[in-house]
Design a protein around this motif. Structure first.
Motif, PDB file in Angstrom:
ATOM      1  N   ASP A 144       4.341   8.069   3.684  1.00 35.45           N
ATOM      2  CA  ASP A 144       3.058   8.514   3.834  1.00 35.45           C
ATOM      3  C   ASP A 144       2.214   8.655   2.412  1.00 35.45           C
ATOM      4  O   ASP A 144       0.980   8.763   2.219  1.00 35.45           O
ATOM      5  CB  ASP A 144       2.697   9.829   4.492  1.00 35.45           C
ATOM      6  N   HIS A 165       3.851   3.002  10.559  1.00 30.23           N
ATOM      7  CA  HIS A 165       4.054   4.536   9.875  1.00 30.23           C
ATOM      8  C   HIS A 165       4.275   5.429  10.969  1.00 30.23           C
ATOM      9  O   HIS A 165       3.332   5.490  12.226  1.00 30.23           O
ATOM     10  CB  HIS A 165       2.740   5.235   9.240  1.00 30.23           C
ATOM     11  N   LEU A 167       4.878   8.399  13.526  1.00 31.34           N
ATOM     12  CA  LEU A 167       4.674   9.971  13.624  1.00 31.34           C
ATOM     13  C   LEU A 167       6.061  10.823  14.010  1.00 31.34           C
ATOM     14  O   LEU A 167       6.109  12.043  13.418  1.00 31.34           O
ATOM     15  CB  LEU A 167       3.591  10.138  14.461  1.00 31.34           C
ATOM     16  N   ALA A 180       6.161  16.359   5.401  1.00 34.12           N
ATOM     17  CA  ALA A 180       5.412  15.717   6.217  1.00 34.12           C
ATOM     18  C   ALA A 180       4.216  16.616   6.834  1.00 34.12           C
ATOM     19  O   ALA A 180       4.340  17.708   7.132  1.00 34.12           O
ATOM     20  CB  ALA A 180       6.042  14.853   7.233  1.00 34.12           C
ATOM     21  N   TYR A 182       1.457  15.986  10.080  1.00 34.80           N
ATOM     22  CA  TYR A 182       0.885  15.382  11.126  1.00 34.80           C
ATOM     23  C   TYR A 182      -0.485  14.677  10.946  1.00 34.80           C
ATOM     24  O   TYR A 182      -0.680  13.515  11.170  1.00 34.80           O
ATOM     25  CB  TYR A 182       0.895  16.284  12.398  1.00 34.80           C
ATOM     26  N   SER A 185      -0.451  11.921   8.285  1.00 34.04           N
ATOM     27  CA  SER A 185       0.079  10.598   8.818  1.00 34.04           C
ATOM     28  C   SER A 185      -0.797   9.908   9.814  1.00 34.04           C
ATOM     29  O   SER A 185      -1.115   8.576   9.688  1.00 34.04           O
ATOM     30  CB  SER A 185       1.326  10.938   9.616  1.00 34.04           C
ATOM     31  N   SER A 203       3.177   2.687  15.305  1.00 34.55           N
ATOM     32  CA  SER A 203       3.779   3.986  15.161  1.00 34.55           C
ATOM     33  C   SER A 203       4.693   4.252  16.100  1.00 34.55           C
ATOM     34  O   SER A 203       4.956   3.504  17.098  1.00 34.55           O
ATOM     35  CB  SER A 203       2.793   4.947  15.224  1.00 34.55           C
ATOM     36  N   GLY A 305       8.872   8.291   7.451  1.00 34.30           N
ATOM     37  CA  GLY A 305       8.059   7.272   7.253  1.00 34.30           C
ATOM     38  C   GLY A 305       8.268   6.128   7.581  1.00 34.30           C
ATOM     39  O   GLY A 305       7.728   5.232   8.330  1.00 34.30           O
TER      40      GLY A 305
END
Length: 307
Positions: A144, A165, A167, A180, A182, A185, A203, A305
């Motif tokens: 990220d 990328h 989630l 991380a 949410y 991202s 994703s 990631g």
């Protein structure tokens, strides 16, 4: 499709008894050793490793093997990161050329210690692949970058064919993704689409961590709102007893139902199944755009990631 359709158990069901045969890994491991390269297949203990290595396929792990985050589901090494290898992009490109790949996936551990998070190395790797193997499609599975705009712009400017990328899970369970966020991202994916509306973004989610079915589809709605086209759904498998435990094993039939529903929601391509990983059958996501069928990509559980 209710929670009753999930199996709750500690022992893997029969559909998750995939065989790993180390003797089939020799040729790929020899090439990786010769070129001093890492793969997420090895580092993340991917259950698909024999299938992919025996076909001379792999997901390359750049920026070293050490991650600066402590995700509870991930088996990638967590120590003090080493300096980057300046020859790594060229070595990845040489491996792609020797393997004759038409589609390759490049990912990395999260490197919060680097000012650009490793963005320049991603871009250089794409440039080296373009030079060594002009016909190869390059897919990047990125961290990220702590939400910074400049590193993402650097990666986008390298013109990857697909930008991924993950989630990984639903917002309620984000405590397992140490460091991380949410919304951050989601914003990365949205920003990528704004920077290049033609770029296909991708994703993935791991299922079986305790998420509720309604939460899964709320996440899918959020992904579609960013412009995300491609989706992977797979079963989380704990790398060891020290990692986040599996709460549920999702039946193959339910994965298929999720695939169909995600497609109906608007995703252009969905891979969904117990052994699906971010880069598994990666070339199939772009078949409509003419991507050929010889790829590199298995990608196991647990790269922040990246997985």
């Amino acid at each position: 499709m209710t929670q009753g359709n999930f199996m709750q158990m500690t022992r893997k069901p029969e559909w998750l008894q995939k065989k790993i045969t180390p003797s089939a890994h020799g040729a790929m491991e020899g090439l990786l050793k010769e070129l001093s390269l890492n793969t997420v297949c090895q580092q993340a203990r991917c259950p698909n490793i024999t299938e992919c290595f025996s076909k001379h396929q792999a997901t390359f792990l750049i920026l070293g093997r050490i991650c600066t985050r402590l995700c509870a589901f991930c088996s990638v090494t967590k120590e003090t990161p080493l300096p980057l290898d300046p020859g790594e992009p060229a070595s990845v490109a040489e491996a792609v050329r020797r393997l004759g790949l038409t589609h390759v996936v490049i990912t990395s551990p999260t490197r919060d210690d680097l000012p650009d998070g490793g963005a320049a190395a991603f871009a250089e790797t794409v440039a080296c692949i373009r030079k060594a193997s002009p016909g190869t499609k390059a897919e990047l599975l990125i961290p990220d970058f702590r939400g910074a705009e400049a590193p993402l712009a650097t990666v986008i400017a390298s013109a990857p064919d697909i930008l991924g990328h993950n989630l990984e899970t639903v917002p309620r369970l984000y405590a397992i993704r140490s460091g991380a966020d949410y919304q951050r991202s989601l914003e990365l994916l949205a920003r990528a689409h704004r920077l290049n509306p033609e770029l296909k973004t991708k994703s993935g989610l791991m299922l079986g961590l305790g998420e509720e079915e309604n939460e899964i589809f709320e996440v899918l709605e959020d992904l579609l709102a960013t412009g995300c086209s491609y989706l992977s759904l797979g079963q989380y498998l704990a790398p060891s007893k020290l990692h986040q435990k599996v709460e549920r094993f999702v039946e193959p039939e339910l994965f298929e139902a999720y695939r169909l529903r995600a497609l109906a929601m608007g995703f252009a391509h969905v891979e969904s199944g117990p052994y699906v990983r971010s880069s598994y059958h990666a070339e199939q996501y772009g078949e409509s755009a003419g991507v050929a069928s010889v790829s590199a990509g298995c990608c196991g559980d647990g790269v922040e990631g990246g997985e």
